[in-house]
Design a protein around this motif. Structure first.
Motif, PDB file in Angstrom:
ATOM      1  N   GLN A  94       0.842  -1.192   0.000  1.00 39.96           N
ATOM      2  CA  GLN A  94       0.000   0.000   0.000  1.00 39.96           C
ATOM      3  C   GLN A  94       0.884   1.251   0.000  1.00 39.96           C
ATOM      4  OE1 GLN A  94      -2.382  -0.608   3.543  1.00 39.96           O
ATOM      5  NE2 GLN A  94      -3.858  -1.886   2.439  1.00 39.96           N
ATOM      6  N   GLY A  95       0.710   2.086  -1.008  1.00 43.99           N
ATOM      7  CA  GLY A  95       1.485   3.327  -1.100  1.00 43.99           C
ATOM      8  C   GLY A  95       0.711   4.514  -0.546  1.00 43.99           C
ATOM      9  N   HIS A  96       1.424   5.462   0.079  1.00 42.07           N
ATOM     10  CA  HIS A  96       0.797   6.635   0.701  1.00 42.07           C
ATOM     11  C   HIS A  96       1.559   7.895   0.315  1.00 42.07           C
ATOM     12  CE1 HIS A  96      -1.676   4.214   3.571  1.00 42.07           C
ATOM     13  NE2 HIS A  96      -0.691   3.349   3.385  1.00 42.07           N
ATOM     14  N   VAL A  97       0.870   9.028   0.436  1.00 40.59           N
ATOM     15  CA  VAL A  97       1.496  10.325   0.160  1.00 40.59           C
ATOM     16  C   VAL A  97       1.233  11.281   1.318  1.00 40.59           C
ATOM     17  CG1 VAL A  97       1.322  10.091  -2.342  1.00 40.59           C
ATOM     18  CG2 VAL A  97      -0.535  11.215  -1.079  1.00 40.59           C
ATOM     19  N   CYS A  98       1.942  12.372   1.288  1.00 47.35           N
ATOM     20  CA  CYS A  98       1.845  13.377   2.356  1.00 47.35           C
ATOM     21  C   CYS A  98       1.166  14.646   1.865  1.00 47.35           C
ATOM     22  CB  CYS A  98       3.261  13.696   2.851  1.00 47.35           C
ATOM     23  SG  CYS A  98       3.411  15.269   3.720  1.00 47.35           S
ATOM     24  N   CYS A  99       0.370  15.219   2.741  1.00 50.91           N
ATOM     25  CA  CYS A  99       0.086  16.658   2.713  1.00 50.91           C
ATOM     26  C   CYS A  99      -0.887  17.153   1.651  1.00 50.91           C
ATOM     27  CB  CYS A  99       1.383  17.458   2.563  1.00 50.91           C
ATOM     28  SG  CYS A  99       2.690  16.889   3.669  1.00 50.91           S
ATOM     29  N   THR A 100      -1.527  16.300   0.881  1.00 51.64           N
ATOM     30  CA  THR A 100      -2.503  16.783  -0.092  1.00 51.64           C
ATOM     31  C   THR A 100      -3.839  17.061   0.586  1.00 51.64           C
ATOM     32  OG1 THR A 100      -3.203  14.531  -0.638  1.00 51.64           O
ATOM     33  CG2 THR A 100      -1.436  15.487  -1.965  1.00 51.64           C
ATOM     34  N   LYS A 101      -4.691  17.859  -0.058  1.00 45.93           N
ATOM     35  CA  LYS A 101      -5.995  18.206   0.498  1.00 45.93           C
ATOM     36  C   LYS A 101      -7.060  17.187   0.087  1.00 45.93           C
ATOM     37  CE  LYS A 101      -5.306  23.214   0.717  1.00 45.93           C
ATOM     38  NZ  LYS A 101      -5.811  24.532   0.257  1.00 45.93           N
ATOM     39  N   PHE A 102      -8.053  17.030   0.945  1.00 43.97           N
ATOM     40  CA  PHE A 102      -9.251  16.241   0.639  1.00 43.97           C
ATOM     41  C   PHE A 102      -8.918  14.802   0.234  1.00 43.97           C
ATOM     42  CE2 PHE A 102     -10.012  20.657  -0.973  1.00 43.97           C
ATOM     43  CZ  PHE A 102     -10.682  21.106   0.150  1.00 43.97           C
ATOM     44  N   SER A 103      -7.927  14.208   0.881  1.00 44.50           N
ATOM     45  CA  SER A 103      -7.545  12.808   0.644  1.00 44.50           C
ATOM     46  C   SER A 103      -7.123  12.538  -0.799  1.00 44.50           C
ATOM     47  CB  SER A 103      -8.688  11.857   1.022  1.00 44.50           C
ATOM     48  OG  SER A 103      -9.047  12.015   2.368  1.00 44.50           O
ATOM     49  N   ARG A 104      -6.704  13.577  -1.503  1.00 43.14           N
ATOM     50  CA  ARG A 104      -6.304  13.390  -2.904  1.00 43.14           C
ATOM     51  C   ARG A 104      -4.940  12.720  -2.987  1.00 43.14           C
ATOM     52  NH1 ARG A 104      -6.607  18.816  -6.175  1.00 43.14           N
ATOM     53  NH2 ARG A 104      -6.820  17.409  -7.948  1.00 43.14           N
ATOM     54  N   ASP A 105      -4.654  12.191  -4.162  1.00 42.06           N
ATOM     55  CA  ASP A 105      -3.309  11.694  -4.423  1.00 42.06           C
ATOM     56  C   ASP A 105      -2.427  12.881  -4.781  1.00 42.06           C
ATOM     57  OD1 ASP A 105      -1.232   9.894  -4.765  1.00 42.06           O
ATOM     58  OD2 ASP A 105      -2.459   8.475  -5.876  1.00 42.06           O
ATOM     59  N   GLU A 117       3.283   0.470   3.171  1.00 36.89           N
ATOM     60  CA  GLU A 117       2.985  -0.546   4.173  1.00 36.89           C
ATOM     61  C   GLU A 117       2.662  -1.835   3.434  1.00 36.89           C
ATOM     62  OE1 GLU A 117       0.706   2.624   7.160  1.00 36.89           O
ATOM     63  OE2 GLU A 117      -0.435   1.137   6.012  1.00 36.89           O
ATOM     64  N   ILE A 118       2.753  -2.955   4.125  1.00 35.69           N
ATOM     65  CA  ILE A 118       2.266  -4.189   3.513  1.00 35.69           C
ATOM     66  C   ILE A 118       1.164  -4.768   4.407  1.00 35.69           C
ATOM     67  CG2 ILE A 118       4.391  -4.725   2.269  1.00 35.69           C
ATOM     68  CD1 ILE A 118       4.995  -6.851   4.359  1.00 35.69           C
ATOM     69  N   LEU A 119       0.099  -5.206   3.775  1.00 34.91           N
ATOM     70  CA  LEU A 119      -1.036  -5.824   4.443  1.00 34.91           C
ATOM     71  C   LEU A 119      -1.009  -7.316   4.156  1.00 34.91           C
ATOM     72  CD1 LEU A 119      -3.781  -5.558   5.971  1.00 34.91           C
ATOM     73  CD2 LEU A 119      -4.846  -5.284   3.704  1.00 34.91           C
ATOM     74  N   ILE A 120      -0.934  -8.136   5.190  1.00 33.79           N
ATOM     75  CA  ILE A 120      -0.899  -9.587   5.004  1.00 33.79           C
ATOM     76  C   ILE A 120      -2.288 -10.077   4.610  1.00 33.79           C
ATOM     77  CG2 ILE A 120      -0.355 -11.809   6.055  1.00 33.79           C
ATOM     78  CD1 ILE A 120       2.028  -9.868   5.819  1.00 33.79           C
ATOM     79  N   THR A 121      -2.386 -10.701   3.441  1.00 32.04           N
ATOM     80  CA  THR A 121      -3.687 -11.141   2.916  1.00 32.04           C
ATOM     81  C   THR A 121      -3.891 -12.664   2.975  1.00 32.04           C
ATOM     82  OG1 THR A 121      -2.721 -11.194   0.680  1.00 32.04           O
ATOM     83  CG2 THR A 121      -3.855  -9.165   1.361  1.00 32.04           C
ATOM     84  N   TYR A 122      -2.800 -13.420   3.139  1.00 30.48           N
ATOM     85  CA  TYR A 122      -2.922 -14.882   3.200  1.00 30.48           C
ATOM     86  C   TYR A 122      -1.671 -15.454   3.865  1.00 30.48           C
ATOM     87  CZ  TYR A 122      -3.093 -19.764   1.707  1.00 30.48           C
ATOM     88  OH  TYR A 122      -3.093 -21.141   1.684  1.00 30.48           O
ATOM     89  N   VAL A 123      -1.892 -16.438   4.729  1.00 33.64           N
ATOM     90  CA  VAL A 123      -0.782 -17.149   5.355  1.00 33.64           C
ATOM     91  C   VAL A 123      -1.028 -18.642   5.172  1.00 33.64           C
ATOM     92  CG1 VAL A 123       0.490 -17.615   7.485  1.00 33.64           C
ATOM     93  CG2 VAL A 123      -0.475 -15.330   7.091  1.00 33.64           C
TER      94      VAL A 123
END
Length: 281
Positions: A206-217, A272-278
């Motif tokens: 999961q990729g994330h960004v900083c500081c944009t308005k209104f949850s925009r990319d 981040e990484i989200l574990i989807t299957y083990v």
């Protein structure tokens, strides 16, 4: 005349003015305009990119005009110029919480100069000054706390369950880009090795960004597309694949700015990484 030539050269180059407590940059405008000229915007973006390696305490933005025009007009125009620069900072992953001053200062009085050079001097007065104040150097105790952050490769080697989320706290990205900072590459390599060994887990990057308005990319400065969070996730996906992690075990998504961490803005430029299957077998 020689001094004027030096000043004009400075207009065309990105530069930092270092002192004990500030880094400065100037942006120049055309007569009666507050739209940032393309060449000046490119200089400013390069300046912003260089700020990615600095812990910022505050940013001040001051707008100015030349001595022509009424006082009220010049005051308004100088404020519009300062606001235009703030917008560029906000659109390029610089948190507005760091910008403590955005002030239009009005006109700069013309200095006594040779008549032939008045227009050039006025050109240098149509500007915005950006002053960045870095945070004081970390103490030994603060550095120790940073070094003792969770070791992601060790977490990956431990017990994991579906739904677990692992934040790559020490993988930081360059402001406005999908590539990681130089200091993060060794850690990223260690994480990749751990994931190669854990053949039993599947996960989503999961990729994330900083500081944009209104949850925009945010805008990816390399491609000019507003999909920077996705580009960051794909960068990590491609890196892991190159290091030997099976592609069928991985997916990647861009999360835009839906989940800010609430601390230092630079940590929102993250994956981040989200574990989807083990596979228990």
């Amino acid at each position: 005349m020689k001094k004027l030539i030096i000043l004009l050269i400075l207009i065309l180059n990105v530069y930092f003015v270092y002192s004990q407590n500030k880094i400065a940059h100037e942006v120049y405008f055309n007569t009666d305009e507050y739209d940032v000229p393309l060449t000046e915007e490119n200089r400013l973006l390069l300046f912003i990119s260089n700020l990615g390696e600095i812990d910022i305490e505050s940013i001040s933005i001051f707008g100015f005009c030349d001595d022509r025009g009424a006082d009220t007009y010049n005051l308004k125009l100088s404020q519009q110029r300062a606001d235009a620069i703030k917008t560029i900072f906000s659109n390029n992953e610089i948190s507005e919480s760091l910008i403590t001053n955005v002030d239009g200062k009005g006109e700069i009085l013309l200095k006594k100069v040779n008549e032939k050079s008045i227009s050039k001097i006025r050109g240098l007065n149509r500007k915005v000054e950006v002053v960045v104040k870095p945070k004081p150097p970390k103490t030994k105790e603060e550095k120790k706390i940073v070094e003792e952050k969770k070791n992601v490769p060790e977490i990956i080697k431990g017990k994991l369950s579906v739904g677990d989320k692992i934040v790559f706290e020490n993988i930081l990205f360059k402001t406005g880009y999908s590539t990681v900072a130089k200091d993060s590459k060794k850690t990223l390599e260690d994480i990749a090795k751990s994931l190669v060994e854990r053949e039993d887990i599947y996960f989503t990057i999961q990729g994330h960004v900083c500081c944009t308005k209104f949850s925009r990319d945010a805008i990816d400065r390399k491609t000019k597309k507003r999909n920077l969070s996705l580009a960051r996730a794909k960068y990590i996906y491609d890196y892991f694949a190159k290091k030997g992690v099976e592609k069928k075990r991985m997916k990647y998504v861009g999360m835009r700015r839906k989940f800010p961490l609430g601390g230092d803005p630079k940590f929102d430029r993250r994956v981040e990484i989200l574990i989807t299957y083990v596979n228990d077998n």
